[in-house]
Design an enzyme around this catalytic site. Structure first.
Site, PDB file in Angstrom:
ATOM      1  N   GLU A 321      57.434  51.484  23.426  1.00  0.00           N
ATOM      2  CA  GLU A 321      58.079  50.754  23.412  1.00  0.00           C
ATOM      3  C   GLU A 321      58.826  51.297  22.972  1.00  0.00           C
ATOM      4  O   GLU A 321      61.224  50.539  23.298  1.00  0.00           O
ATOM      5  CB  GLU A 321      58.013  49.652  23.515  1.00  0.00           C
ATOM      6  N   HIS A 350      34.385  65.926  24.513  1.00  0.00           N
ATOM      7  CA  HIS A 350      34.121  66.347  26.091  1.00  0.00           C
ATOM      8  C   HIS A 350      34.368  65.594  27.118  1.00  0.00           C
ATOM      9  O   HIS A 350      34.057  64.753  28.146  1.00  0.00           O
ATOM     10  CB  HIS A 350      32.026  65.897  26.403  1.00  0.00           C
ATOM     11  N   LYS A 464      59.394  41.692  33.147  1.00  0.00           N
ATOM     12  CA  LYS A 464      58.910  40.197  32.922  1.00  0.00           C
ATOM     13  C   LYS A 464      60.050  39.445  33.702  1.00  0.00           C
ATOM     14  O   LYS A 464      59.802  38.278  34.463  1.00  0.00           O
ATOM     15  CB  LYS A 464      59.860  39.552  31.499  1.00  0.00           C
TER      16      LYS A 464
HETATM   17  O1  PA5 Z   1      57.515  45.080  20.795  1.00  0.00           O
HETATM   18  C1  PA5 Z   1      57.444  43.982  21.573  1.00  0.00           C
HETATM   19  O2  PA5 Z   1      58.534  43.277  21.942  1.00  0.00           O
HETATM   20  C2  PA5 Z   1      56.546  43.676  22.911  1.00  0.00           C
HETATM   21  O3  PA5 Z   1      55.242  43.873  23.326  1.00  0.00           O
HETATM   22  C3  PA5 Z   1      55.437  41.246  23.125  1.00  0.00           C
HETATM   23  O4  PA5 Z   1      54.818  41.708  21.499  1.00  0.00           O
HETATM   24  C4  PA5 Z   1      55.306  41.092  24.281  1.00  0.00           C
HETATM   25  O5  PA5 Z   1      56.427  41.823  25.204  1.00  0.00           O
HETATM   26  C5  PA5 Z   1      54.997  40.162  23.772  1.00  0.00           C
HETATM   27  O6  PA5 Z   1      55.403  39.182  23.635  1.00  0.00           O
HETATM   28  P1  PA5 Z   1      55.993  37.945  23.231  1.00  0.00           P
HETATM   29  O7  PA5 Z   1      55.300  37.957  21.626  1.00  0.00           O
HETATM   30  O8  PA5 Z   1      57.698  37.212  23.237  1.00  0.00           O
HETATM   31  O9  PA5 Z   1      55.498  36.854  23.975  1.00  0.00           O
END
Ligand code: PA5
Length: 496
Positions: A321, A350, A464
């Site tokens: 990410e 394996h 989202k």
């Molecule tokens: O790293 C990130 O920003 C994302 O993976 C968020 O943690 C994830 O989308 C969840 O978001 P939130 O904590 O706002 O619910």
């Protein structure tokens, strides 16, 4: 069987040793994570490897990134780097945990992505593998921990089905307070508890971790009177494991929070040098970057310890990410990022290893090796007249696992397949704190080399928003329309 503690000691992070062992510089030095990248170099993998000059050529860029990183840290945009020093947070975490510990048997994290993976990784790394199944007394009257990280209805139902709801607390974690999966989990659980326990009692079962001021969850906490913790606004989800996001679940299962943060601080001190050969984060980021330039687009992270599986999952999200970006910092089309893949040793020897040994030359493998496990399990010498079994007798499972890892690393190198090893002397809160901090800094340094912003996730936001549209959230009608107005599915591409 030799064992340094009781076989069923829980949790691993606390107990027979002094809580302040990390104050002893000798002990801390003995717990330092090391990096061995011999098998990345031409001397070991031939022309698939790097020459020393490749790293030397990159050294000025790393040295230049050093003050930039320090400046970003000072300005607060890399606030995660200062978390290990914010030990005052522990008091607020314990204040919330304390009353829950008096009655709670099961603690459920309702969150996803960066709001779930860290807690799961800590639990898996630092608690007994059977922790959740132990009777309460054996868990020192601490709750089992469940981290959903999804809205799969069967999984959610199945998990709730096994819980005594009167004794279950829910930690709703969302930094934005708007993530549909988390809010839906909350709504379902809250309604269920209201029905079973009544509205007033149900309220006592929820704790919220979210932005200090903004968002639906903050509003909800105020309106319903839920106890709450704050996520520091400048720390993004995937960098938040050492905030209240990861620390409350960790506190509930008895992980030594001071030691965890001390480990992260210890690593931070090791990362002060601008020179890559003294700075494991710069060196690792440089290796990942240079191999990405050589079209090694897959980054395999392969712990040789089941307990580190969750850490590998956590890292995969952090890496993917943070670095998978369409545009560089100047807005130019770049398509950066390498694909992280989790494998587990010896299991995936394996399963995946054949591909790594003989498939496309597109991978760089990072092993996580553990020097000393909690337990030493001797292999009995039972059938002396059967050579195929006899040779194992007198060795230990520990030796076997290490031999498997060393043999794999060696054979990959022999086949011209670059790999490197991060070695944790042991798995404990101190080394896990180091590992978390190291990999977070590696990620931002790699982002700096790639010229991308590691702190945003526009691709995730897009998904989202379309989901909001499909679920009828006001303000996102155009997202729904965009999908509905797309080309209809064609019969010729469907098989039913
Ligand atoms: O790293 C990130 O920003 C994302 O993976 C968020 O943690 C994830 O989308 C969840 O978001 P939130 O904590 O706002 O619910």
């Amino acid at each position: 069987m030799r064992s340094r503690g009781a076989l069923l000691q829980v949790p691993f992070g606390e107990g027979e040793v002094s809580k302040k062992r990390f104050d002893d510089p000798k002990w801390a030095a003995g717990q330092a994570i090391s990096l061995d990248y011999n098998n990345c170099m031409t001397e070991f993998v031939g022309d698939q490897g790097l020459g020393a000059s490749d790293l030397e050529d990159l050294a000025p860029r790393l040295a230049a990134a050093h003050p930039e990183l320090a400046e970003a840290r000072r300005s607060g945009s890399l606030a995660f780097m200062d978390l290990p020093y914010q030990t005052q947070v522990l008091a607020s975490v314990r204040q919330v945990a304390k009353p829950l510990l008096e009655w709670c048997w099961d603690f459920v994290v309702l969150g996803i992505g960066g709001s779930a993976l860290g807690a799961r990784a800590l639990h898996q790394a630092l608690c007994h593998p059977q922790y959740n199944r132990f009777p309460l007394a054996r868990r020192q009257h601490r709750p089992a921990l469940w981290v959903l990280d999804n809205v799969d209805p069967d999984n959610f139902h199945g998990m709730l089905d096994g819980l005594e709801l009167r004794r279950t607390a829910f930690n709703v974690i969302s930094k934005s307070g708007s993530t549909a999966e988390t809010l839906a989990q909350f709504l379902f659980a809250y309604h269920l508890l209201q029905g079973r326990l009544g509205a007033a009692k149900a309220r006592e079962h929820f704790v919220v971790t979210t932005d200090p001021e903004k968002g639906n969850l903050r509003r909800l906490a105020a309106q319903e009177g839920f106890p709450s913790l704050s996520v520091p606004p400048l720390v993004g989800g995937r960098f938040s494991v050492l905030t209240q996001v990861g620390l409350l679940p960790a506190a509930m299962v008895g992980i030594d929070l001071e030691e965890l943060l001390a480990g992260a601080r210890f690593m931070d001190q090791r990362l002060q040098s601008p020179e890559y050969h003294h700075n494991p984060a710069y060196c690792l980021a440089a290796l990942y970057y240079l191999f990405a330039l050589k079209a090694r687009n897959i980054l395999v992270i392969m712990p040789y310890a089941t307990a580190l599986t969750g850490m590998a999952d956590w890292f995969c999200q952090l890496w993917a990410e943070s670095l998978g970006k369409k545009q560089d910092l100047q807005g130019r089309e770049g398509r950066a990022g390498t694909t992280p893949v989790k494998a587990v040793g010896a299991t995936d020897q394996h399963s995946q290893l054949q591909l790594y040994m003989e498939g496309p030359q597109d991978k760089l493998i990072t092993f996580l090796e553990v020097g000393k496990f909690q337990h030493q399990l001797e292999i009995p010498d039972l059938f002396p007249d059967m050579e195929g079994l006899h040779y194992l007798g007198g060795h230990s499972l520990n030796e076997l696992l290490q031999a498997e890892q060393k043999a794999t690393a060696f054979n990959l190198a022999k086949a011209g397949r670059p790999n490197l090893t991060l070695r944790l002397p042991e798995i404990n809160a101190f080394t896990i704190g180091q590992l978390i901090y190291l990999l977070e800094v590696v990620t931002v340094v790699a982002a700096s080399l790639l010229g991308v912003n590691p702190l945003d996730q526009p691709g995730v936001e897009g998904g989202k928003q379309t989901a909001y549209g499909l679920m009828g959230r006001p303000g996102f009608e155009d997202k729904r329309r965009e999908m509905e107005e797309g080309p209809p599915k064609m019969e010729k591409y469907l098989i039913s």
